[in-house]
Scaffold this active site. Structure first.
Site, PDB file in Angstrom:
ATOM      1  N   ASP A 180       0.818  -1.224   0.000  1.00 46.74           N
ATOM      2  CA  ASP A 180       0.000   0.000   0.000  1.00 46.74           C
ATOM      3  C   ASP A 180       0.851   1.273   0.000  1.00 46.74           C
ATOM      4  O   ASP A 180       0.566   2.223   0.728  1.00 46.74           O
ATOM      5  CB  ASP A 180      -0.950   0.020   1.204  1.00 46.74           C
ATOM      6  CG  ASP A 180      -2.073  -0.999   1.084  1.00 46.74           C
ATOM      7  OD1 ASP A 180      -2.013  -1.830   0.164  1.00 46.74           O
ATOM      8  OD2 ASP A 180      -2.998  -0.959   1.904  1.00 46.74           O
ATOM      9  N   ASP A 207      -0.595  -4.454  -3.703  1.00 45.85           N
ATOM     10  CA  ASP A 207      -1.567  -3.364  -3.883  1.00 45.85           C
ATOM     11  C   ASP A 207      -0.922  -1.996  -3.709  1.00 45.85           C
ATOM     12  O   ASP A 207      -1.501  -1.097  -3.089  1.00 45.85           O
ATOM     13  CB  ASP A 207      -2.724  -3.503  -2.881  1.00 45.85           C
ATOM     14  CG  ASP A 207      -3.404  -4.864  -2.942  1.00 45.85           C
ATOM     15  OD1 ASP A 207      -3.385  -5.492  -4.012  1.00 45.85           O
ATOM     16  OD2 ASP A 207      -3.957  -5.297  -1.912  1.00 45.85           O
TER      17      ASP A 207
END
Length: 358
Positions: A180, A207
């Site tokens: 992230d 991600d």
């Protein structure tokens, strides 16, 4: 352990000197001088030779209009928040390279919060940008959370930068983290917030570019770190609202990695709080993709199947880009590609054109 990679990129039209009033961007530049027009200038220097020694202090002083925060070389630790009542802030690193100025913190989702509980993903951000019209140039944003040093923390999302303001732009900026890294978001699910990244470098593993913003990445390098596992990670996790026709667009970028071949996915659809209206979009066009991406480039996310998202490619090249027949590797038609362009994503009703003016 996180492996850092330096990327040298072309400066483009925007230079540090142009952002500090046309003067040479050097550590000896006089602090506090006006830029001309309605901008003011604040110098940050870790050694105390500027107006402030910390980034947040400079942001807090950026009141009454557009402000350029010129940062002298050094590493600046500590959480930074650019609130919505500080529009038009520009941060420019005065070093010769992007790595000369580093703005960082080291919290993860599961890191204990002194106020109680843990920080959560949003709270983990080293830098949070809510102010509209924010710009950054020639520096590095990082989240230095060390996963190996904290095996007791299982929620390891650690954001380097969270954007929620509209019309934010980054040129020659590095974003460093693991899971992230870059949270390109907006203030509410149905609110459109645009972000532009040019000649930037983004690295991470899981991600590491995610959120619901309309975000354009042009001439950027997107580097997947090697986790030594299968799967090795996911590049994007868009959560674009169904009412927004524009999510993430990558144009003329390079997708690189030292991970094994076919162990990384280009993305998976994120549905925050299981929101059925988060129909994520990632478009990758005219870009080089290395062999870490396999023939099936997209992945499901839990119970949410990737074919229901808005994932597509167009005219990509490189060993990881060979298109296989749909539906494994969706490709835009030429007619569709004509509508999925940098101007189409950025202009909006106000004609915002950072791709032309920065």
């Amino acid at each position: 352990m996180r492996r850092r990679t330096f990327l040298g990129l072309s400066t483009g039209a925007l230079t540090a000197a142009s952002l500090v009033g046309g003067r040479a961007a050097s550590a000896s530049a006089s602090p506090g001088l006006p830029l001309g027009g309605h901008e003011r200038r604040i110098v940050v220097a870790a050694d105390g030779s500027g107006d402030f020694a910390g980034i947040q202090e400079a942001v807090d002083a950026a009141v009454g209009g557009d402000t350029v925060i010129a940062v002298r070389p050094g590493t600046y630790m500590g959480r930074v928040v650019v609130p919505s009542d500080r529009p038009g802030v520009t941060m420019v690193g005065l070093g010769r390279r992007m790595g000369d100025v580093v703005i960082a913190d080291d919290r993860a989702n599961g890191t204990p919060n002194p106020a109680g509980g843990t920080w959560g993903t949003t709270g983990s951000a080293s830098v949070t940008i809510d102010g509209a019209g924010f710009r950054a140039h020639n520096l590095t944003f990082a989240n230095l959370f060390d996963e190996a040093a904290h095996p007791e923390i299982t929620n390891r999302q650690a954001v380097a930068v969270l954007t929620r303001g509209d019309r934010v732009a980054f040129t020659r900026v590095r974003f460093l983290g693991n899971q992230d890294t870059l949270y390109a978001n907006s203030s509410a699910a149905t609110t459109v917030a645009r972000a532009y990244f040019r000649d930037c470098y983004v690295e991470g593993d899981v991600d590491f570019i995610f959120g619901r913003a309309t975000a354009v990445f042009e001439r950027c390098r997107v580097h997947s770190l090697d986790r030594g596992s299968i799967p090795n990670g996911y590049v994007t996790a868009p959560s674009t609202d169904i009412g927004n026709p524009h999510g993430f667009l990558f144009a003329r970028c390079a997708f690189t990695s030292d991970a094994a071949a076919a162990t990384v996915f280009l993305g998976r659809p994120w549905h925050p709080s299981q929101d059925p209206n988060a129909i994520g979009q990632t478009i990758i066009r005219d870009s080089r993709i290395e062999a870490h991406i396999g023939a099936t480039a997209w992945s499901d996310f839990g119970t949410w199947p990737w074919p229901d998202a808005r994932f597509a490619e167009y005219r990509n090249f490189g060993p990881g880009a060979a298109p296989s027949p749909d539906p494994d590797r969706p490709q835009l038609t030429p007619a569709e590609a004509a509508t999925q362009t940098v101007p189409a994503f950025l202009r909006g009703a106000d004609g915002w054109a950072p791709d032309r003016h920065l």
